[in-house]
Design a protein around this motif. Structure first.
Motif, short mmCIF file in Angstrom:
data_model
loop_
_atom_site.label_atom_id
_atom_site.label_comp_id
_atom_site.label_asym_id
_atom_site.label_seq_id
_atom_site.Cartn_x
_atom_site.Cartn_y
_atom_site.Cartn_z
N GLY A 167 30.65 -66.77 -26.54
CA GLY A 167 30.88 -65.72 -27.51
C GLY A 167 32.24 -65.79 -28.18
N THR A 168 33.14 -66.65 -27.69
CA THR A 168 34.44 -66.83 -28.33
C THR A 168 34.25 -67.41 -29.73
N PHE A 222 35.97 -76.42 -47.63
CA PHE A 222 34.95 -76.07 -46.64
C PHE A 222 35.59 -75.25 -45.53
N ALA A 223 34.73 -74.60 -44.76
CA ALA A 223 35.15 -73.80 -43.62
C ALA A 223 34.21 -74.07 -42.45
N VAL A 224 34.71 -73.81 -41.25
CA VAL A 224 33.89 -73.92 -40.04
C VAL A 224 34.07 -72.64 -39.24
N VAL A 262 39.06 -77.75 -29.72
CA VAL A 262 38.68 -76.78 -28.70
C VAL A 262 37.17 -76.57 -28.64
N ALA A 263 36.46 -77.06 -29.66
CA ALA A 263 35.00 -76.88 -29.73
C ALA A 263 34.40 -78.08 -30.43
N VAL A 292 36.67 -62.20 -40.23
CA VAL A 292 36.26 -62.48 -38.86
C VAL A 292 36.87 -61.44 -37.93
N PRO A 293 36.21 -61.12 -36.84
CA PRO A 293 36.73 -60.11 -35.92
C PRO A 293 38.08 -60.50 -35.33
N GLU A 294 38.85 -59.51 -34.98
CA GLU A 294 40.12 -59.76 -34.31
C GLU A 294 39.86 -60.49 -33.00
N GLY A 295 40.70 -61.45 -32.70
CA GLY A 295 40.54 -62.23 -31.48
C GLY A 295 39.95 -63.60 -31.70
N ALA A 296 39.41 -63.85 -32.91
CA ALA A 296 38.91 -65.19 -33.21
C ALA A 296 40.09 -66.17 -33.19
N MET A 297 39.87 -67.36 -32.65
CA MET A 297 40.95 -68.34 -32.58
C MET A 297 40.83 -69.38 -33.68
N ARG A 298 41.97 -69.83 -34.17
CA ARG A 298 42.00 -70.87 -35.20
C ARG A 298 42.52 -72.14 -34.56
#
Length: 200
Positions: free
Chosen positions: A55-56, A133-135, A113-114, A81-87
């Motif tokens: 869910g991260t 583009f975005a991911v 990381v993914a 994006v919700p707070e807490g999403a990592m870049r």
């Protein structure tokens, strides 16, 4: 308008709520031909960094390909994006990375990381076309997990679950059922996280 590229029908159902055009990887070039100003690779991912819970949300700072190429990524206009999403960097792979050892190695080599199967193609396509583009990915398969065999045969044409292949795998190796249930529950968590993203 940006197009959205997904690998699964469950991801597509969420993406279509944005009102943007959605396609599987084979249709990504068609989105650009239809006038999309950029593409979003959107869906679930495997975790590479230790400790990333299902869910991260991960927003790619760049996509790293298997040949070492790196492509910087952004976010489309109007996306939230919700707070807490990592870049952080995301790896684009040609095949599922099923085991913990292989995930550790890929994390060590790339810093990603993914990992997912669509972002590499989206990154290269957009670089060739000269568009951004975005991911946006949600972890479904943590770095520490060994995927059961049925999870590796589970997708069929059109991004739908290949139920026959899954059942055949389970019949041959019924001991994988508990692990397969965990994969399904964590995939559901990842899809809920994706549903919290505002794409437009």
């Amino acid at each position: 308008m940006w197009g959205i590229v997904v690998g699964m029908e469950a991801e597509a159902r969420i993406a279509r709520r944005s009102g943007q055009k959605v396609a599987l990887p084979a249709g990504a070039a068609g989105l650009l031909a239809d006038g999309a100003g950029g593409l979003v690779s959107f869906g679930i991912a495997g975790g590479l960094a230790p400790g990333l819970a299902p869910g991260t949300l991960v927003i790619a700072s760049e996509v790293v390909l298997e040949d070492g190429s790196r492509f910087p990524a952004g976010l489309p206009p109007g996306c939230a994006v919700p707070e807490g999403a990592m870049r952080a960097p995301v790896a684009g792979a040609a095949a599922i990375v099923p085991g913990a050892a292989a995930k550790r190695d890929l994390h060590r080599r790339t810093g990603a990381v993914a990992v997912d199967l669509e972002s590499g193609g989206v990154a290269r396509l957009c670089a060739d076309a000269g568009v951004p583009f975005a991911v946006i990915r949600a972890i479904a398969d943590p770095a520490e997990r060994e995927l059961p065999p049925a999870a590796l045969v589970g997708m069929g044409p059109g991004g739908r679950v290949a139920l026959g292949a899954v059942l055949a795998s389970v019949a041959a190796r019924p001991g994988q059922i508990p692990a397969l249930v965990r994969v399904a529950l964590d995939t559901r968590r990842a899809l809920r996280a994706l549903a919290a993203v505002r794409l437009a």
